[in-house]
Design a protein around this motif. Structure first.
Motif, PDB file in Angstrom:
ATOM      1  N   GLY A 134      31.205  15.884  44.274  1.00 29.41           N
ATOM      2  CA  GLY A 134      30.348  17.004  44.631  1.00 29.41           C
ATOM      3  C   GLY A 134      29.033  16.617  45.291  1.00 29.41           C
ATOM      4  O   GLY A 134      28.955  15.676  46.075  1.00 29.41           O
ATOM      5  N   LEU A 135      27.990  17.370  44.947  1.00 28.48           N
ATOM      6  CA  LEU A 135      26.692  17.174  45.591  1.00 28.48           C
ATOM      7  C   LEU A 135      26.104  15.809  45.267  1.00 28.48           C
ATOM      8  O   LEU A 135      25.483  15.180  46.115  1.00 28.48           O
ATOM      9  CB  LEU A 135      25.728  18.282  45.156  1.00 28.48           C
ATOM     10  N   GLY A 136      26.282  15.348  44.030  1.00 25.47           N
ATOM     11  CA  GLY A 136      25.747  14.047  43.661  1.00 25.47           C
ATOM     12  C   GLY A 136      26.343  12.930  44.490  1.00 25.47           C
ATOM     13  O   GLY A 136      25.625  12.046  44.984  1.00 25.47           O
ATOM     14  N   ALA A 137      27.659  12.951  44.660  1.00 26.29           N
ATOM     15  CA  ALA A 137      28.324  11.923  45.466  1.00 26.29           C
ATOM     16  C   ALA A 137      27.871  11.995  46.920  1.00 26.29           C
ATOM     17  O   ALA A 137      27.668  10.960  47.580  1.00 26.29           O
ATOM     18  CB  ALA A 137      29.838  12.072  45.366  1.00 26.29           C
ATOM     19  N   ALA A 138      27.713  13.200  47.439  1.00 25.98           N
ATOM     20  CA  ALA A 138      27.272  13.363  48.829  1.00 25.98           C
ATOM     21  C   ALA A 138      25.860  12.821  49.022  1.00 25.98           C
ATOM     22  O   ALA A 138      25.558  12.183  50.039  1.00 25.98           O
ATOM     23  CB  ALA A 138      27.336  14.831  49.227  1.00 25.98           C
ATOM     24  N   ILE A 139      24.982  13.059  48.043  1.00 26.96           N
ATOM     25  CA  ILE A 139      23.615  12.553  48.134  1.00 26.96           C
ATOM     26  C   ILE A 139      23.605  11.031  48.076  1.00 26.96           C
ATOM     27  O   ILE A 139      22.915  10.361  48.858  1.00 26.96           O
ATOM     28  CB  ILE A 139      22.751  13.159  47.003  1.00 26.96           C
ATOM     29  N   ALA A 140      24.379  10.460  47.152  1.00 28.15           N
ATOM     30  CA  ALA A 140      24.450   9.006  47.039  1.00 28.15           C
ATOM     31  C   ALA A 140      24.959   8.384  48.338  1.00 28.15           C
ATOM     32  O   ALA A 140      24.449   7.344  48.795  1.00 28.15           O
ATOM     33  CB  ALA A 140      25.348   8.616  45.866  1.00 28.15           C
ATOM     34  N   ARG A 141      25.953   9.010  48.934  1.00 29.31           N
ATOM     35  CA  ARG A 141      26.501   8.518  50.202  1.00 29.31           C
ATOM     36  C   ARG A 141      25.425   8.497  51.274  1.00 29.31           C
ATOM     37  O   ARG A 141      25.279   7.509  52.011  1.00 29.31           O
ATOM     38  CB  ARG A 141      27.658   9.410  50.638  1.00 29.31           C
TER      39      ARG A 141
ATOM     40  N   GLY B  54      26.131  18.780  36.108  1.00 28.44           N
ATOM     41  CA  GLY B  54      27.106  19.843  36.272  1.00 28.44           C
ATOM     42  C   GLY B  54      26.545  21.174  35.803  1.00 28.44           C
ATOM     43  O   GLY B  54      25.734  21.229  34.865  1.00 28.44           O
ATOM     44  N   GLY B  55      26.942  22.233  36.467  1.00 29.69           N
ATOM     45  CA  GLY B  55      26.417  23.551  36.120  1.00 29.69           C
ATOM     46  C   GLY B  55      27.026  24.107  34.843  1.00 29.69           C
ATOM     47  O   GLY B  55      28.147  23.765  34.470  1.00 29.69           O
ATOM     48  N   PRO B  56      26.284  24.990  34.153  1.00 24.71           N
ATOM     49  CA  PRO B  56      26.825  25.650  32.964  1.00 24.71           C
ATOM     50  C   PRO B  56      28.037  26.509  33.323  1.00 24.71           C
ATOM     51  O   PRO B  56      28.185  26.947  34.469  1.00 24.71           O
ATOM     52  CB  PRO B  56      25.664  26.526  32.493  1.00 24.71           C
ATOM     53  N   PRO B  57      28.902  26.778  32.363  1.00 25.11           N
ATOM     54  CA  PRO B  57      30.074  27.601  32.647  1.00 25.11           C
ATOM     55  C   PRO B  57      29.701  29.037  32.997  1.00 25.11           C
ATOM     56  O   PRO B  57      28.630  29.530  32.626  1.00 25.11           O
ATOM     57  CB  PRO B  57      30.880  27.538  31.345  1.00 25.11           C
ATOM     58  N   ALA B  58      30.597  29.679  33.726  1.00 26.77           N
ATOM     59  CA  ALA B  58      30.409  31.090  34.054  1.00 26.77           C
ATOM     60  C   ALA B  58      30.617  31.940  32.813  1.00 26.77           C
ATOM     61  O   ALA B  58      31.220  31.509  31.827  1.00 26.77           O
ATOM     62  CB  ALA B  58      31.388  31.499  35.153  1.00 26.77           C
ATOM     63  N   GLY B  59      30.109  33.181  32.871  1.00 23.43           N
ATOM     64  CA  GLY B  59      30.335  34.103  31.765  1.00 23.43           C
ATOM     65  C   GLY B  59      29.239  35.139  31.661  1.00 23.43           C
ATOM     66  O   GLY B  59      28.076  34.876  31.994  1.00 23.43           O
ATOM     67  N   LEU B  60      29.614  36.320  31.209  1.00 25.04           N
ATOM     68  CA  LEU B  60      28.651  37.382  30.960  1.00 25.04           C
ATOM     69  C   LEU B  60      27.991  37.174  29.600  1.00 25.04           C
ATOM     70  O   LEU B  60      28.512  36.481  28.726  1.00 25.04           O
ATOM     71  CB  LEU B  60      29.344  38.740  30.999  1.00 25.04           C
TER      72      LEU B  60
END
Length: 263
Positions: A18-25, A94-100
């Protein structure tokens, strides 16, 4: 444009994908020395190998659960010993899970707070003595566009992540005297594994398909498309670089214009 990152000593967390790997690259392509971490060492090593193959620069890996302060302490120690110091730390998780709201338990809230807020606190506490010794120190938090515009079905993210922005803004004031710059990035819909998960969750909630939800997300941005990880990484690396030497305390959306607020 030379960003001035050759030889910079960089730590990027949650960087196995994800974003972390893209930033490291992107950092590695700019000539930085990079350490990446995540809980999954095998996935981390795969990510590192792919980056090294492209950039030709070494990328070091350490397994770490950033919600565990003892593991964070060891991560910072290993990073500093490996790189000979620390110039940049990218706080990603990582983001928190979805949910109401009514579907969430107190354990969900505690886990989300540990992951999104307390991990950032712990990482900065451990890294700060080393950043103070750097001549080009920068802290960057990867947060979410939800801090400016709440996202449906993301109650945990909407509530917890603004606290990270408050922390980063405060740190930019407190650490300015040490010439440590502190900024945040607010990703909108950037096509990663996290977005695939969120589109699946939206589809289940709305009785649609993930493809339909992704198309709706794309059309919501004025640019009419979702972003790509390398586009987000370009902004992240710039903010951490000497080329952005007079930028601190900002929370920059990278969202294709999704957030409609004027400020």
């Amino acid at each position: 444009m030379d960003l001035g990152l050759a030889g910079a000593r960089v730590l990027v967390t949650a960087a196995s994908q994800g974003l972390g790997a893209a930033i490291a690259r992107r950092f590695s392509l700019e000539g930085a020395q990079v350490v990446i971490c995540s809980r999954n060492l095998e996935a981390l090593q795969r990510a590192a190998s792919a980056i090294v193959e492209e950039s030709g620069n070494p990328v070091y890996t350490f397994a770490c659960d950033v919600t565990d302060s003892q593991q964070v302490d060891k991560l910072i120690q290993n990073t500093v010993e490996t790189l000979g110091g620390l110039d940049v730390i990218v706080l990603n998780a990582g983001g928190p899970p979805a949910g109401l709201f009514e579907a969430l338990t107190m354990d969900n809230w505690r886990t989300a707070t540990d992951l999104s807020l307390f991990s950032a606190v712990s990482l900065v506490q451990k890294a700060l003595p080393h950043l103070k010794e750097s001549q080009r120190a920068a802290i960057l938090a990867v947060v979410s566009a939800s801090v400016k515009q709440p996202v449906d079905n993301l109650t945990l993210s909407n509530a917890v992540r603004p606290a990270v922005i408050g922390l980063m803004k405060t740190l930019s004031i407190e650490l300015g005297g040490y010439n440590i710059r502190v900024n945040s990035l607010l990703p909108g819909t950037i096509h990663t594994e996290r977005i695939d998960y969120l589109m699946q969750a939206r589809a289940e909630k709305n009785g649609t398909t993930p493809e339909q939800e992704l198309a709706k997300a794309a059309s919501a941005a004025p640019l009419g498309r979702v972003g790509q990880p390398h586009e987000f990484a370009n902004a992240a690396v710039f903010l951490c670089s000497p080329a952005a030497s007079y930028i601190t305390g900002v929370a920059l959306p990278v969202d294709g214009g999704l957030i409609r607020a004027t400020l």
